[in-house]
Scaffold this active site. Structure first.
Site, PDB file in Angstrom:
ATOM      1  CE1 TYR A  54      -4.094  -1.601  -0.455  1.00 21.16           C
ATOM      2  CE2 TYR A  54      -3.181  -3.171   1.109  1.00 21.16           C
ATOM      3  CZ  TYR A  54      -4.129  -2.839   0.156  1.00 21.16           C
ATOM      4  OH  TYR A  54      -5.105  -3.731  -0.195  1.00 21.16           O
ATOM      5  NE  ARG A  57      -0.362  -0.211  -6.114  1.00 21.75           N
ATOM      6  CZ  ARG A  57       0.768  -0.952  -6.150  1.00 21.75           C
ATOM      7  NH1 ARG A  57       0.973  -1.903  -5.282  1.00 21.75           N
ATOM      8  NH2 ARG A  57       1.693  -0.734  -7.067  1.00 21.75           N
ATOM      9  CD  GLN A  87     -16.117  -1.003  -7.927  1.00 18.28           C
ATOM     10  OE1 GLN A  87     -16.013  -2.213  -7.787  1.00 18.28           O
ATOM     11  NE2 GLN A  87     -16.286  -0.451  -9.112  1.00 18.28           N
ATOM     12  CG  ASN A  88     -11.263   4.054  -8.440  1.00 15.65           C
ATOM     13  OD1 ASN A  88     -11.429   2.848  -8.615  1.00 15.65           O
ATOM     14  ND2 ASN A  88     -11.352   4.937  -9.399  1.00 15.65           N
ATOM     15  CG  ASP A  90      -7.862   7.297  -7.229  1.00 17.49           C
ATOM     16  OD1 ASP A  90      -8.720   8.196  -7.174  1.00 17.49           O
ATOM     17  OD2 ASP A  90      -7.860   6.439  -8.138  1.00 17.49           O
ATOM     18  CG  HIS A 105     -13.758  -1.345  -2.487  1.00 19.00           C
ATOM     19  ND1 HIS A 105     -13.682  -1.787  -3.787  1.00 19.00           N
ATOM     20  CD2 HIS A 105     -14.874  -1.924  -1.972  1.00 19.00           C
ATOM     21  CE1 HIS A 105     -14.703  -2.593  -4.042  1.00 19.00           C
ATOM     22  NE2 HIS A 105     -15.443  -2.689  -2.958  1.00 19.00           N
ATOM     23  CB  THR A 172     -16.040  -0.898 -12.402  1.00 15.45           C
ATOM     24  OG1 THR A 172     -16.090  -2.100 -11.611  1.00 15.45           O
ATOM     25  CG2 THR A 172     -17.448  -0.492 -12.767  1.00 15.45           C
TER      26      THR A 172
HETATM   27  N1  APR Z   1     -11.158   4.151 -19.189  1.00 15.95           N
HETATM   28  C1  APR Z   1     -12.232   3.452 -18.721  1.00 15.95           C
HETATM   29  N2  APR Z   1     -12.165   2.175 -18.347  1.00 15.95           N
HETATM   30  C2  APR Z   1     -10.974   1.563 -18.468  1.00 15.95           C
HETATM   31  C3  APR Z   1      -9.820   2.210 -18.943  1.00 15.95           C
HETATM   32  C4  APR Z   1      -9.958   3.577 -19.319  1.00 15.95           C
HETATM   33  N3  APR Z   1      -8.921   4.292 -19.797  1.00 15.95           N
HETATM   34  N4  APR Z   1      -8.797   1.321 -18.932  1.00 15.95           N
HETATM   35  C5  APR Z   1      -9.298   0.165 -18.457  1.00 15.95           C
HETATM   36  N5  APR Z   1     -10.617   0.304 -18.173  1.00 15.95           N
HETATM   37  C6  APR Z   1     -11.582  -0.678 -17.647  1.00 15.95           C
HETATM   38  C7  APR Z   1     -11.297  -2.116 -17.951  1.00 15.95           C
HETATM   39  O1  APR Z   1     -11.815  -2.467 -19.235  1.00 15.95           O
HETATM   40  C8  APR Z   1     -12.065  -2.809 -16.803  1.00 15.95           C
HETATM   41  O2  APR Z   1     -13.415  -3.057 -17.159  1.00 15.95           O
HETATM   42  O3  APR Z   1     -11.550  -0.570 -16.240  1.00 15.95           O
HETATM   43  C9  APR Z   1     -12.006  -1.796 -15.681  1.00 15.95           C
HETATM   44  C10 APR Z   1     -11.075  -2.151 -14.559  1.00 15.95           C
HETATM   45  O4  APR Z   1     -11.525  -3.281 -13.893  1.00 15.95           O
HETATM   46  P1  APR Z   1     -10.780  -3.817 -12.587  1.00 15.95           P
HETATM   47  O5  APR Z   1      -9.329  -3.818 -12.804  1.00 15.95           O
HETATM   48  O6  APR Z   1     -11.431  -5.100 -12.206  1.00 15.95           O
HETATM   49  O7  APR Z   1     -11.086  -2.668 -11.495  1.00 15.95           O
HETATM   50  P2  APR Z   1     -12.373  -2.475 -10.592  1.00 15.95           P
HETATM   51  O8  APR Z   1     -13.604  -2.930 -11.294  1.00 15.95           O
HETATM   52  O9  APR Z   1     -12.335  -1.073 -10.109  1.00 15.95           O
HETATM   53  O10 APR Z   1     -12.069  -3.463  -9.390  1.00 15.95           O
HETATM   54  C11 APR Z   1     -12.982  -3.567  -8.343  1.00 15.95           C
HETATM   55  O11 APR Z   1     -11.432  -4.933  -7.169  1.00 15.95           O
HETATM   56  O12 APR Z   1      -9.406  -5.598  -6.233  1.00 15.95           O
HETATM   57  C12 APR Z   1     -10.402  -4.771  -6.234  1.00 15.95           C
HETATM   58  O13 APR Z   1     -10.807  -3.455  -4.402  1.00 15.95           O
HETATM   59  C13 APR Z   1     -10.341  -3.405  -5.714  1.00 15.95           C
HETATM   60  O14 APR Z   1     -11.969  -1.646  -5.956  1.00 15.95           O
HETATM   61  C14 APR Z   1     -11.302  -2.698  -6.632  1.00 15.95           C
HETATM   62  C15 APR Z   1     -12.264  -3.804  -7.044  1.00 15.95           C
END
Ligand code: APR
Length: 231
Positions: A54, A57, A87-88, A90, A105, A172
């Site tokens: 972390y 991060r 969910q971010n 940041d 989160h 997401t």
């Molecule tokens: N703009 C928009 N979306 C994007 C971009 C971009 N430039 N680049 C990637 N993505 C999309 C991907 O296609 C994907 O669908 O962002 C999404 C990211 O998905 P994850 O990596 O699974 O992230 P997230 O959904 O926020 O994860 C949920 O999982 O581990 C955890 O706690 C953590 O809050 C997080 C949760």
């Protein structure tokens, strides 16, 4: 009264700020094992490793800047009562200037007591280390919701989603519950938008417009359209 625009964001909205997503091919969960760094068991087993993960991060977040997608959500406040449910971990929505941001989160720039979860502190500088203690003398942990833990803000998020007039999902994969189920709490008839360059699985959602773009371009275009509309 301004219409209520509820925006559910994930790692993808911060990708263009240089912060890695979790499940894309270059994502964090390709590099690290969730069970080593993001569970209560990992914390009990190796606090230094979890803190180090972390701390890295946090450094990235502090060095990053909000991008066009975060900014577009700020411009929408002119016409809408914008509520961001993210969910971010940041703080880029806040730094862009969004006023109502709910973190499901947790927040990377804060720490929390391990004996009293109501004791939450801003982290001064980049690092949280072994030996950093709360006012009651116990080790501080990152203020993050780990896998296997409750999501304390979920109820508040449902209450906001239920009252939405427009709902947006941005960046997401909708892979992590309960957060991913938020869209099911929105009123059926309202317009919904999903902005993501990837293929996100969504089934049975009515009135959903999918914008297959990165957040920067997709959200800027949608914000322009919504700000120009007469409804
Ligand atoms: N703009 C928009 N979306 C994007 C971009 C971009 N430039 N680049 C990637 N993505 C999309 C991907 O296609 C994907 O669908 O962002 C999404 C990211 O998905 P994850 O990596 O699974 O992230 P997230 O959904 O926020 O994860 C949920 O999982 O581990 C955890 O706690 C953590 O809050 C997080 C949760």
């Amino acid at each position: 009264m301004k219409p209520k625009l509820v925006v559910f964001t994930g790692a993808g909205i911060s990708a263009e700020s240089g912060i890695k997503t979790f499940r894309d091919s270059d994502g964090l969960w390709e590099e690290f094992n969730i069970n080593d760094v993001a569970t209560p068991q990992a914390w009990n087993k190796n606090k230094a490793l979890v803190l180090d993960f972390y701390n890295k991060r946090r450094k990235q977040v502090l060095e990053a800047k909000p991008n066009n997608a975060h900014q577009a959500l700020v411009t929408l406040e002119k016409k809408y009562d914008v509520h961001i449910i993210t969910q971010n971990i940041d703080d880029l929505h806040e730094r862009a200037g969004s006023k109502k941001v709910l973190h499901l989160h947790g927040e990377i720039i804060k720490s929390r007591s391990t004996t009293d979860s109501s004791l939450i502190y801003p982290i001064k500088g980049m690092e949280l280390n072994i030996g950093d203690r709360c006012t009651r003398g116990s080790q501080l942990r990152p203020h993050i919701v780990w896998f296997g833990e409750q999501v304390p803000e979920m109820e508040n998020a449902y209450l906001i989603a239920e009252k939405a007039d427009i709902f947006m999902v941005v960046g997401t994969s909708l892979a992590v519950y309960p957060a991913a189920g938020l869209i099911d709490y929105t009123p059926r008839g309202i317009p919904k938008y999903l902005i993501d360059p990837g293929d996100v699985k969504v089934n049975g959602i009515t009135n959903l417009t999918i914008i297959k773009e990165k957040a920067g371009i997709g959200l800027s275009m949608l914000a322009e359209k919504l700000l120009a509309s007469t409804t």
